[in-house]
Design a protein around this motif. Structure first.
Motif, PDB file in Angstrom:
ATOM      1  N   SER A   1       2.255  -2.232   4.279  1.00  0.00           N
ATOM      2  CA  SER A   1       2.662  -1.305   3.231  1.00  0.00           C
ATOM      3  C   SER A   1       1.936   0.017   3.447  1.00  0.00           C
ATOM      4  CB  SER A   1       2.371  -1.869   1.843  1.00  0.00           C
ATOM      5  OG  SER A   1       0.982  -2.026   1.666  1.00  0.00           O
ATOM      6  N   TRP A   2       2.487   1.051   2.910  1.00  0.00           N
ATOM      7  CA  TRP A   2       1.884   2.374   3.030  1.00  0.00           C
ATOM      8  C   TRP A   2       2.311   3.200   1.824  1.00  0.00           C
ATOM      9  CZ3 TRP A   2       5.184   6.628   3.399  1.00  0.00           C
ATOM     10  CH2 TRP A   2       6.519   6.340   3.679  1.00  0.00           C
ATOM     11  N   ASN A   3       1.501   4.160   1.512  1.00  0.00           N
ATOM     12  CA  ASN A   3       1.894   5.148   0.512  1.00  0.00           C
ATOM     13  C   ASN A   3       1.177   6.449   0.810  1.00  0.00           C
ATOM     14  OD1 ASN A   3      -0.664   5.077  -0.608  1.00  0.00           O
ATOM     15  ND2 ASN A   3      -0.078   3.830  -2.347  1.00  0.00           N
TER      16      ASN A   3
ATOM     17  N   LEU B   1      10.563  12.133   5.223  1.00  0.00           N
ATOM     18  CA  LEU B   1      10.347  11.126   4.185  1.00  0.00           C
ATOM     19  C   LEU B   1      11.457  11.179   3.145  1.00  0.00           C
ATOM     20  CD1 LEU B   1       6.510  11.558   3.637  1.00  0.00           C
ATOM     21  CD2 LEU B   1       7.663   9.864   5.048  1.00  0.00           C
ATOM     22  N   ILE B   2      11.865  12.381   2.756  1.00  0.00           N
ATOM     23  CA  ILE B   2      12.948  12.522   1.775  1.00  0.00           C
ATOM     24  C   ILE B   2      14.252  11.997   2.365  1.00  0.00           C
ATOM     25  CG2 ILE B   2      14.271  14.138   0.368  1.00  0.00           C
ATOM     26  CD1 ILE B   2      11.771  15.942   0.334  1.00  0.00           C
TER      27      ILE B   2
ATOM     28  N   SER C   1       8.786   1.893   9.716  1.00  0.00           N
ATOM     29  CA  SER C   1       8.455   2.102   8.305  1.00  0.00           C
ATOM     30  C   SER C   1       9.683   2.567   7.534  1.00  0.00           C
ATOM     31  CB  SER C   1       7.355   3.149   8.162  1.00  0.00           C
ATOM     32  OG  SER C   1       6.214   2.744   8.870  1.00  0.00           O
ATOM     33  N   MET C   2       9.867   1.977   6.371  1.00  0.00           N
ATOM     34  CA  MET C   2      10.981   2.334   5.499  1.00  0.00           C
ATOM     35  C   MET C   2      10.434   2.882   4.184  1.00  0.00           C
ATOM     36  SD  MET C   2      13.543   1.352   7.383  1.00  0.00           S
ATOM     37  CE  MET C   2      14.964   1.321   6.346  1.00  0.00           C
ATOM     38  N   VAL C   3      11.172   3.771   3.557  1.00  0.00           N
ATOM     39  CA  VAL C   3      10.804   4.283   2.240  1.00  0.00           C
ATOM     40  C   VAL C   3      11.507   3.416   1.206  1.00  0.00           C
ATOM     41  CG1 VAL C   3      10.887   6.252   0.675  1.00  0.00           C
ATOM     42  CG2 VAL C   3      10.493   6.621   3.110  1.00  0.00           C
ATOM     43  N   GLU C   4      10.735   2.669   0.422  1.00  0.00           N
ATOM     44  CA  GLU C   4      11.315   1.813  -0.613  1.00  0.00           C
ATOM     45  C   GLU C   4      11.344   2.502  -1.966  1.00  0.00           C
ATOM     46  OE1 GLU C   4       9.253  -1.882  -0.721  1.00  0.00           O
ATOM     47  OE2 GLU C   4       9.950  -2.473   1.260  1.00  0.00           O
ATOM     48  N   GLU C   5      10.416   3.397  -2.196  1.00  0.00           N
ATOM     49  CA  GLU C   5      10.322   4.068  -3.484  1.00  0.00           C
ATOM     50  C   GLU C   5       9.798   5.472  -3.276  1.00  0.00           C
ATOM     51  OE1 GLU C   5       7.793   3.596  -7.633  1.00  0.00           O
ATOM     52  OE2 GLU C   5       7.903   1.927  -6.238  1.00  0.00           O
ATOM     53  N   MET C   6      10.390   6.426  -3.982  1.00  0.00           N
ATOM     54  CA  MET C   6       9.914   7.798  -3.908  1.00  0.00           C
ATOM     55  C   MET C   6       9.890   8.360  -5.324  1.00  0.00           C
ATOM     56  SD  MET C   6      11.471  11.085  -1.848  1.00  0.00           S
ATOM     57  CE  MET C   6      12.928  11.241  -2.828  1.00  0.00           C
TER      58      MET C   6
END
Length: 149
Positions: free
Chosen positions: A71-73, A92-93, A138-143
């Motif tokens: 996980s990453w943030n 990222l967007i 890496s996937m963006v799950e929440e922004m």
């Protein structure tokens, strides 16, 4: 600064994000892929699962290694650039929304994609050549985008 240095200054930290051509394909980021970030975190955990085999005893005989969970943030500003140029956090967007439409000398639009596949990213954090963390696929799950006022 060389690898023989035993310290790294936080102000010299660099963070990179690069869109991958195919999921899980590590692409070495270059200087133009750098982001201005306030903070970031990478975390990897590995699960150890009990075996559920049928056996004569009630006790757990051995454990098996489960999958790795990464996980990453990160926290960053969305800094404006010239009209028609994506912000530095643009990858990222785009990974969160799906579609990036730049209009030269005017604007960059991001819209939600109705496709099942979103782009994956190679993320890399580097501190003065002393240490580096990298993650591919890496996937963006929440922004979350917030604006004061």
């Amino acid at each position: 600064m060389s690898i023989f240095t035993t310290y790294a200054l936080g102000r010299s930290s660099r963070f990179y994000a690069k869109e991958e051509s195919a999921y899980g394909t590590f692409l070495k980021p270059v200087g133009t892929d750098a982001l201005n970030v306030l903070s970031y975190r990478f975390e990897t955990t590995q699960a150890r699962k009990d075996r559920l085999d049928a056996r004569a005893t009630r006790s757990v005989i051995e454990r098996i290694t489960g999958r790795f969970e990464n996980s990453w943030n990160l926290e960053s500003w969305i800094l404006p650039r010239d009209a028609g140029t994506a912000p530095d956090v643009g990858p990222l967007i785009k990974a969160a929304m799906g579609i990036e439409t730049p209009t030269p000398s005017t604007k960059v639009e991001y819209t939600l994609s109705d496709l099942q596949s979103l782009p994956s990213l190679t993320l890399e954090a580097e501190n003065e050549g002393v240490f580096m963390e990298a993650m591919d696929g890496s996937m963006v799950e929440e922004m979350v985008i917030s604006h004061p006022g």
